[in-house]
Design a protein around this motif. Structure first.
Motif, PDB file in Angstrom:
ATOM      1  N   GLY A  22       0.818  -1.211   0.000  1.00  0.00           N
ATOM      2  CA  GLY A  22       0.000   0.000   0.000  1.00  0.00           C
ATOM      3  C   GLY A  22       0.852   1.260   0.000  1.00  0.00           C
ATOM      4  N   ALA A  23       1.873   1.284   0.840  1.00  0.00           N
ATOM      5  CA  ALA A  23       2.760   2.447   0.896  1.00  0.00           C
ATOM      6  C   ALA A  23       3.521   2.608  -0.423  1.00  0.00           C
ATOM      7  N   LEU A  24       3.935   1.484  -1.013  1.00  0.00           N
ATOM      8  CA  LEU A  24       4.626   1.555  -2.303  1.00  0.00           C
ATOM      9  C   LEU A  24       3.704   2.089  -3.387  1.00  0.00           C
ATOM     10  N   THR A  25       2.487   1.604  -3.421  1.00  0.00           N
ATOM     11  CA  THR A  25       1.520   2.057  -4.416  1.00  0.00           C
ATOM     12  C   THR A  25       1.246   3.552  -4.264  1.00  0.00           C
ATOM     13  N   ASP A  26       1.116   3.993  -3.021  1.00  0.00           N
ATOM     14  CA  ASP A  26       0.912   5.430  -2.776  1.00  0.00           C
ATOM     15  C   ASP A  26       2.099   6.237  -3.287  1.00  0.00           C
ATOM     16  N   ARG A  27       3.289   5.727  -3.056  1.00  0.00           N
ATOM     17  CA  ARG A  27       4.486   6.445  -3.476  1.00  0.00           C
ATOM     18  C   ARG A  27       4.617   6.472  -4.999  1.00  0.00           C
ATOM     19  N   VAL A  28       4.203   5.408  -5.664  1.00  0.00           N
ATOM     20  CA  VAL A  28       4.221   5.390  -7.132  1.00  0.00           C
ATOM     21  C   VAL A  28       3.373   6.537  -7.663  1.00  0.00           C
ATOM     22  N   LYS A  29       2.221   6.756  -7.079  1.00  0.00           N
ATOM     23  CA  LYS A  29       1.339   7.836  -7.518  1.00  0.00           C
ATOM     24  C   LYS A  29       2.006   9.198  -7.329  1.00  0.00           C
ATOM     25  N   VAL A  30       2.686   9.375  -6.202  1.00  0.00           N
ATOM     26  CA  VAL A  30       3.397  10.628  -5.930  1.00  0.00           C
ATOM     27  C   VAL A  30       4.491  10.842  -6.968  1.00  0.00           C
ATOM     28  N   GLU A  65       4.757   9.506 -10.015  1.00  0.00           N
ATOM     29  CA  GLU A  65       4.158   9.755 -11.325  1.00  0.00           C
ATOM     30  C   GLU A  65       3.745  11.213 -11.465  1.00  0.00           C
ATOM     31  N   HIS A  66       3.142  11.763 -10.417  1.00  0.00           N
ATOM     32  CA  HIS A  66       2.728  13.170 -10.443  1.00  0.00           C
ATOM     33  C   HIS A  66       3.943  14.084 -10.647  1.00  0.00           C
ATOM     34  N   LYS A  67       5.015  13.827  -9.915  1.00  0.00           N
ATOM     35  CA  LYS A  67       6.231  14.631 -10.059  1.00  0.00           C
ATOM     36  C   LYS A  67       6.815  14.505 -11.462  1.00  0.00           C
ATOM     37  N   LEU A  68       6.826  13.291 -11.994  1.00  0.00           N
ATOM     38  CA  LEU A  68       7.375  13.090 -13.336  1.00  0.00           C
ATOM     39  C   LEU A  68       6.544  13.793 -14.402  1.00  0.00           C
ATOM     40  N   SER A 111       9.336  15.974 -15.957  1.00  0.00           N
ATOM     41  CA  SER A 111      10.006  15.186 -16.995  1.00  0.00           C
ATOM     42  C   SER A 111       9.125  15.096 -18.229  1.00  0.00           C
ATOM     43  N   LYS A 112       9.661  14.517 -19.244  1.00  0.00           N
ATOM     44  CA  LYS A 112       8.920  14.301 -20.485  1.00  0.00           C
ATOM     45  C   LYS A 112       8.437  12.857 -20.614  1.00  0.00           C
TER      46      LYS A 112
END
Length: 90
Positions: A62-70, A72-75, A79-80
């Motif tokens: 769950g914590a990993l999934t939450d961090r993936v979303k964070v 992705e938002h930053k990227l 980033s491109k």
């Protein structure tokens, strides 16, 4: 070498694997003709360590999934990577 407990051994090996992933990423930038097999191998090793970290309650899915979303938002902002046209993909 001192005997490590499970958590410390997991962290040491995970750090070593992270370094190997870094090394293969940089080699691929310098030598793209070498292909991606070594990077695939090292990422697989790292993924194994992530599974072990979850299995040993060091982290949670769950914590990993939450961090993936964070991330992705930053990227999407910095980033491109999410703007890649299919013709630009390797």
């Amino acid at each position: 070498m001192n005997k490590l407990n499970i958590k410390d051994e997991l962290l040491v090996i995970m750090a070593e694997e992270a370094g190997e992933v870094t090394q293969e990423c940089m080699k691929l930038v310098r030598f793209p003709e070498n292909g991606t097999q070594k990077l695939t191998d090292e990422l697989g090793d790292m993924l194994c360590m992530i599974y072990l970290a979850v299995d040993n309650d060091l982290i949670s899915w769950g914590a990993l999934t939450d961090r993936v979303k964070v991330k992705e938002h930053k990227l999407k902002i910095w980033s491109k990577l999410f703007d890649i046209d299919s013709s630009e993909q390797p």
